[in-house]
Motif scaffolding. Structure first.
Motif, short mmCIF file in Angstrom:
data_model
loop_
_atom_site.label_atom_id
_atom_site.label_comp_id
_atom_site.label_asym_id
_atom_site.label_seq_id
_atom_site.Cartn_x
_atom_site.Cartn_y
_atom_site.Cartn_z
N CYS A 156 -0.19 1.30 -2.63
CA CYS A 156 -0.56 1.77 -1.29
C CYS A 156 -1.75 2.73 -1.40
O CYS A 156 -1.67 3.75 -2.10
CB CYS A 156 0.62 2.46 -0.62
N GLU A 207 3.99 -2.49 -8.19
CA GLU A 207 3.23 -1.63 -9.11
C GLU A 207 3.47 -2.03 -10.56
O GLU A 207 4.48 -2.64 -10.92
CB GLU A 207 3.62 -0.17 -8.88
N ASN A 253 0.54 7.57 -12.45
CA ASN A 253 1.29 6.89 -11.40
C ASN A 253 0.56 6.97 -10.06
O ASN A 253 0.50 5.98 -9.32
CB ASN A 253 2.69 7.51 -11.26
N GLU A 259 -1.22 6.45 -0.71
CA GLU A 259 -0.46 7.22 -1.70
C GLU A 259 -1.26 7.50 -2.96
O GLU A 259 -0.85 8.29 -3.80
CB GLU A 259 0.82 6.46 -2.08
N TYR A 311 5.23 -6.50 -13.28
CA TYR A 311 5.06 -5.81 -12.01
C TYR A 311 6.42 -5.58 -11.36
O TYR A 311 7.31 -6.43 -11.46
CB TYR A 311 4.16 -6.62 -11.07
N ASP A 312 6.59 -4.44 -10.72
CA ASP A 312 7.83 -4.16 -10.00
C ASP A 312 7.96 -5.14 -8.84
O ASP A 312 7.05 -5.25 -8.01
CB ASP A 312 7.80 -2.71 -9.49
N CYS A 334 4.47 -1.98 -14.36
CA CYS A 334 5.55 -1.36 -15.14
C CYS A 334 4.99 -1.04 -16.53
O CYS A 334 4.93 -1.92 -17.40
CB CYS A 334 6.73 -2.31 -15.24
N LYS A 394 -1.11 3.71 -7.65
CA LYS A 394 -0.31 3.36 -6.48
C LYS A 394 -0.90 2.14 -5.77
O LYS A 394 -2.11 2.05 -5.57
CB LYS A 394 -0.25 4.54 -5.51
N VAL A 437 9.65 -5.00 -6.22
CA VAL A 437 9.77 -4.37 -4.91
C VAL A 437 8.46 -3.71 -4.48
O VAL A 437 7.94 -3.97 -3.40
CB VAL A 437 10.91 -3.33 -4.90
N THR A 438 7.91 -2.88 -5.37
CA THR A 438 6.70 -2.12 -5.02
C THR A 438 5.42 -2.85 -5.38
O THR A 438 4.36 -2.57 -4.82
CB THR A 438 6.71 -0.76 -5.73
#
Length: 352
Positions: free
Chosen positions: A280, A256, A274, A283, A250-251, A258, A278, A253-254
């Protein structure tokens, strides 16, 4: 006998000894004077599923009987469970008219135990398909989306959030190849809110779903229609890679997934996945229809490219009664419309 085999054996023994249907399984005795219980299909957090056949109907058709709730001694909890059961059975009756959702055949309560009888779908789930035939390519996964998204749109229009979309809950019907969505989380969630569960232990949370496939907002007990979109996106990743979602990084920062390093996809389909995945909600795609529109746009990209003009402006000669050489500016919208008309003319000429 290894540890896994021992667990399966204990699981079967527990069901056979502690459920009414288990005790009469393969005995030849009839349940409700019509259902012959053939075998155990599975057990989830809130019930047990059996394969049966209705001996009172011509041809003795197979069906699935789900025991959704155990015996309850608390009259108030039993009353709440009965009300929720009736409500969810009604929803299943509504959505079950779709050819890609098992039909609800009956529902009833016996001595505080709740039962659903549904159409039996013979076939492999998508997890079994991948293990048997290998991972799928981009074309196959797009076809999967075109099959599942209309079903998703249908149940959302009926105000139902599935909450547990994953490869195990998607069956390829052996008879006609249709993709069937099973095991509705809406029913599970209502029943899960009753404190008593199968083993008479207190339920600690009302979360319904599968870790990795469930969207973040679902983990915080606020599922929305877009939560099902996220789960379908994760299912696409499984079909493309054969990897369960918890095996992806998982990223930091976000948050999400990988996944791009494992799959080589076209830019447009990468964009679609993608957006489905998301973190969020705002988004993410908000509806199944939005995803279908995005998929359809890919086939139109060459056409749109042909219609684009790189010229900043265009001057065309027009016939004028006073001055044959007067030039007129053509706006971008008009230029695009003209290009489309010309493209259609060329296309018709090629066809003829």
């Amino acid at each position: 006998m290894n540890q896994m085999s021992q667990k399966i054996s204990n699981f079967r023994t527990d069901i056979l000894q502690n459920t009414q249907l288990g005790r009469i399984c393969a005995s030849g005795k009839l349940f409700c004077d019509r259902y012959e219980i053939i075998s155990i299909l599975g057990r989830g957090g809130f019930g047990v599923t059996f394969l049966a056949k209705n001996v009172r109907l011509p041809g003795h058709p197979l069906c699935v009987i789900k025991q959704l709730c155990p015996q309850m001694n608390n009259p108030q909890k039993l009353a709440r469970a009965r009300k929720r059961f009736a409500k969810e059975a009604k929803i299943l009756g509504q959505v079950g008219s779709h050819s890609q959702i098992p039909m609800l055949l009956d529902y009833f309560e016996i001595n505080g135990e709740f039962y659903l009888v549904q159409e039996y779908i013979s076939g492999l789930n998508l997890s079994q398909v991948v293990k048997k035939t290998g991972v799928k390519n981009e074309v196959s996964v797009k076809q999967f989306l075109r099959q599942i998204l209309p079903v998703l749109q249908y149940i959302h229009n009926n105000h139902v959030i599935h909450r547990d979309i994953k490869p195990h809950n998607l069956l390829h019907c052996q008879d006609d190849g249709r993709l069937v969505l099973i095991d509705f989380g809406a029913v599970k969630e209502e029943i899960a809110q009753v404190n008593d569960i199968y083993e008479n232990k207190q339920q600690q949370t009302s979360f319904v779903g599968t870790m990795g496939f469930a969207a973040p907002e679902q983990l915080s007990l606020h599922p929305v229609y877009a939560s099902d979109i996220y789960a379908v996106g994760v299912t696409c990743l499984y079909l493309l890679t054969g990897k369960p979602p918890l095996e992806f990084d998982y990223d930091s920062v976000t948050g999400e997934l990988c996944w791009q390093q494992y799959i080589d996809l076209t830019p447009h389909f990468t964009y679609i996945l993608n957006k489905m995945l998301k973190i969020c909600v705002e988004e993410r795609f908000q509806s199944a229809q939005e995803v279908l529109v995005a998929l359809s746009m890919e086939s139109e990209l060459p056409t749109l490219t042909d219609c684009l003009s790189s010229q900043r402006l265009s001057m065309v000669h027009t016939t004028h009664s006073q001055d044959d050489n007067i030039q007129q500016y053509l706006p971008p919208v008009s230029r695009t419309a003209q290009a489309i008309r010309q493209w259609r003319t060329k296309l018709k000429t090629k066809i003829c």
